[in-house]
Each structure stands twice: as C-alpha cells, then as structure tokens.
Design a protein around this motif. Structure first.
Motif, PDB file in Angstrom:
ATOM      1  N   THR A 252       0.829  -1.210   0.000  1.00 14.90           N
ATOM      2  CA  THR A 252       0.000   0.000   0.000  1.00 14.90           C
ATOM      3  C   THR A 252       0.858   1.253   0.000  1.00 14.90           C
ATOM      4  O   THR A 252       0.580   2.218  -0.729  1.00 14.90           O
ATOM      5  N   GLN A 308      -6.848   4.222  -0.146  1.00 20.87           N
ATOM      6  CA  GLN A 308      -6.335   2.866  -0.358  1.00 20.87           C
ATOM      7  C   GLN A 308      -5.811   2.215   0.926  1.00 20.87           C
ATOM      8  O   GLN A 308      -6.063   1.020   1.144  1.00 20.87           O
ATOM      9  N   VAL A 312      -7.326  -1.361   2.247  1.00 21.63           N
ATOM     10  CA  VAL A 312      -6.509  -2.549   2.501  1.00 21.63           C
ATOM     11  C   VAL A 312      -6.682  -3.018   3.942  1.00 21.63           C
ATOM     12  O   VAL A 312      -6.819  -4.226   4.202  1.00 21.63           O
TER      13      VAL A 312
END
Length: 482
Positions: A252, A308, A312
C-alpha cells in the motif's frame, strides 16, 4: 529441449485437492498471434528457452508445461465494494502452473520471504481471458486486447517504480469479436498470462470460512505459511496474519509513493504475499489529488487514491475474521493493529527510495515525507506527481538540473524551501545512477491519455510501435533507478 535446466516445476497448490480448485479446459481460440513476450520474466523461471511455437502452445493453447498437471480454476469468495459475494472464483482465468524462481532471479530479488533464499520463490502462472470455468456465471471468460495491453503497461511501470507486482509474461491475440457494454464493440480479444508469487487471495480464506470449514482454513494457513512466510511457526495463524499485514502495508505504501490507484481493492484482489495484481481500471495520478479514482463505477470514492490504506486495512480485518475459526481473537487483533505503524514506516522508506536518498532515522525521514507531500499538494497538477521524483532524484546532486529545468519556476516559496532543506539532510543513495541518460530527459509517466493513444494506434492501424517503444522506455527507467 522446451525448457531450460533452471526450470523447476512445483505445483503445490494443485496438491491441496478439489476443495480449492476445479480442473478446467482452456478455450479453443480461432487464432493465436503473439503480441508480447516478457523475456526477462520468462528467464526468471527457466522458460526463456521456449521457441515461439512452443510459447504459443503453452500460453495460447495451454498445453501443460513439463511437470504440471493441467489448469485449475481457483475457488474463492470476496467482498466487492464491501458487499459479500459467494459466487466468485476464477471466472475467466485459471492457475496454469507453478515453479521455482531460478537462482539468478532469486539473488536479484529484494522481496523474498525470509527462509526461502535457498530454494527460490515459488511462482505462479495465472491467466486472464482463457475461457469459461464453473465460476464464470454469465461471463464469456474472455479478455479484450485493450485490457491486456493496459495490464502489460501497468505491471511494467509499477515494477519500474518499485511496487511489488505481478508481471505480464505473455499476451496473445485470439481472433474473437467480443461484445462489451463499457467499450466499443465488437472488441478484439486476447489471453494474458501473468507471473506472480501467489494467487492465494484473502477471498480464498473467505470461502473456507463461509462454509465453516475450519479444516480448510488450517490447510490454507499451513500452505501459505510454509511456502510464502516460512519464518512463521507452524500453526501460528496470528503470526501469519502479522506477516500478511506487513506485506500488505508495504504494498500500500508503495502504491502511494508511485502515485498509483488500483481501482478495485476487493478482497479477491489482495493476496497473501503483498503483490499488486489484476489491473482493470487503474490510473497513475496526474497530480496530487486524494480523491482521485480509477473506476468510473466507484461513485462513492471508496477506492480513491488516499483511501487505499483504509481499504486494505478493511480487507485485512475480513481475513482476520476468517482466521477466528482457528485462532483466538486477541492475538489476531494485535496483528491487525500492526498495520498502521507498518504502513507509516513503509511509506517513509518508499518515498526515500523514490527520491534516491538514504535514511537518517525516523524523525528526519518523517520530515522529508511530510515536506514532499506538502510540495506535491501545493503543486497539484501544475507540478504533477512524477516530476518531483524525477527532478530531485538523489537529492542535492540534482539541484542544478532541477532548478534549470522546465519546472524551475514551481520550485520556490516556503513549501519548496522546507522540502529542499529536508531533502538535502539526506545523503544520496548510489548517486552514480544520476549519470544515466534517462535523467537528462523528461519524466517517464503513464497517464491515461498516453495509454489511450497507444491503444488507438493498435486499434486503428495495428501499429504496435508506440506500445513497444513505451515498454522499452519503461525498462530503461527500471534499469536507471536500479
């Protein structure tokens, strides 16, 4: 001989049995025209000796490679935009083969799980567009050629920018006319083969948990631990979760440093080794924009650029929920709580790597991260995302180049001064890299307008020149950045 002596088949996932996958037949395509062959990736698993005819036989008609049992469609479930879907699984792809990385490729990799150095990483060949399976639902099991071209480009650029990623191994045009609702039809068709460390997804665990199969969850824990995270003790599900958390945090952070938006971060699109894969509606940022989305159907911005990490982590909590069938909740929660610190640590490291400078310790590295983000935020699209990392690569060594370049007027003011001060604190990492001619030219980006132009040349006149030239430039960038 169709394969080199370095080819070492090891179909480990196939040995798990029918509860985890279904034997399938590949589609019979009307034609097989080789459009892309990744020689470097092929060499990393001992497949570089294949002739073109053999290549097409294995990756266009999917005749099994030596020591491989034939393709299987992997079983999994998943959350799609946080709605659970028990009808997923490999619907237009399959696991074609598994083999060990060659010793030379192993030595070159800095992404190896501790303990696997002697044997080489286990690698998968997975397909996209290879025909229908029991999990195709109403789909045709095919891939558009445009989608294949986009995946080849995305994987190449992500690798060049230091993101753990699958690599496109092969792209073969298959001669079918496909009907699609979201692009002009009929569309040209293709089949893609990707090479990656694992196709075991979070959703693989979710399927076992959905059916209450603690025995299957235990099987997956041991399979994943032994093959991908061997430093974890046998039976230690929380320890395995912690390893997957760390790998996911690294992935990530590197997406963010690369200015990349995956677009569809469902639980079936994240795997246990922390590799990026399955590129659909991806985008690279034109400039700093936290709300930038890649998928036209992501109306709420759930998977926007700055969300993001949140996405995740949410997916990791779903994986942890599956592991509750075989482990206590408290140590699983403790493993999950490691994501935040790991992500910040990895983000600092990723930005330093992209800027080509050495670490000075947590406090100084954090100042540089904050100053870089502030400069990117203030510069917006006028400065762009990638130019900062290009202009200031290796720090002080790039001063004359950056301040005499086309963006010199943007490098002024208090925000820039703070960035320059923080950057110059850090010594250059391998400053000899700056001598590469790539740094004398413009930044190598991959924005959507260029992707569309590359496709337009293929679509209008079957001109693959721009596609091949772009891949050559991306490979040059990868080598230049080391």
């Amino acid at each position: 001989m169709p394969v080199s002596p370095d080819y070492r088949p090891e179909p480990a996932f196939f040995d798990l049995g029918p509860g985890f996958g279904d034997a399938v037949r590949p589609a019979a395509f009307p034609e097989t025209r080789l459009r892309f062959r990744n020689h470097r990736a092929a060499a990393s698993v001992g497949l570089d000796a294949l002739s073109e005819a053999e290549w097409i036989a294995h990756f266009g008609r999917f005749e099994p490679l030596p020591g491989q049992p034939g393709p299987i469609a992997m079983r999994y479930h998943g959350h799609q935009f946080r709605a659970y879907n028990p009808d997923l699984g490999d619907g237009r792809g399959f696991l074609a083969a598994q083999m060990r990385e060659t010793p030379r490729a192993q030595a070159a990799s800095d992404r190896v799980a501790s303990g696997s150095a002697q044997s080489g990483r286990l690698m998968d060949l997975g397909t996209k567009g290879s025909g229908t399976t029991p999990w195709s639902r109403a789909g045709d099991g095919r891939l558009t050629l445009k989608g294949g071209v986009r995946e080849v480009l995305a994987a190449a650029m992500l690798e060049a920018r230091g993101v753990p990623t699958s690599r496109a191994l092969s792209l073969i045009e298959t001669g079918e006319a496909l009907e699609r609702g979201d692009e002009p039809s009929p569309a040209r068709s293709a089949v893609l083969v990707r090479l990656q460390h694992s196709h075991v997804r979070f959703g693989t665990f979710q399927r076992a948990a959905f059916f209450g199969r603690a025995d299957q969850v235990e099987t997956l824990v041991e399979h994943v631990r032994a093959l991908y995270h061997p430093a974890v003790a046998p039976g230690d599900a929380p320890g395995l979760l912690a390893a997957i958390v760390d790998a996911s945090a690294r992935l990530t952070a590197r997406w963010i440093a690369a200015g990349f938006v995956h677009g569809v971060l469902n639980t079936d699109n994240l795997n246990v080794t922390g590799e990026s894969f399955d590129y659909g509606p991806w985008r690279f940022l034109p400039g700093y924009d936290p709300g930038f989305t890649a998928a036209y159907f992501d109306h709420s911005g759930l998977y926007a650029f700055a969300r993001q990490p949140e996405a995740v982590f949410w997916n990791l909590t779903q994986l942890a929920g599956c592991l509750k069938l075989v482990a206590e909740a408290e140590p699983l929660t403790e493993a999950l709580n490691g994501f935040g610190p790991a992500y910040i640590r990895e983000l600092r490291a990723a930005f330093l790597e992209r800027l080509g400078v050495k670490s000075l310790g947590e406090a100084s590295d954090q100042r540089l991260l904050d100053a870089t983000l502030a400069l990117l935020r203030e510069g917006d699209e006028a400065l762009g995302w990638e130019p900062v990392f290009h202009d200031w690569f290796t720090g002080f060594s790039s001063s004359a180049r950056a301040l005499a370049g086309p963006r010199a007027r943007l490098y002024q003011g208090e925000t820039f001064d703070a960035f320059r001060f923080a950057l110059f604190e850090h010594g250059p990492d391998r400053p000899e890299r700056l001598e590469h001619p790539v740094f004398a030219g413009p930044p190598e980006d991959l924005l959507i307008d260029e992707v569309e132009a590359i496709w337009a040349a293929i679509d209008a006149s079957d001109d693959w020149g721009p596609f091949e030239a772009k891949l050559d430039r991306i490979e040059t960038l990868r080598q230049a950045r080391g």
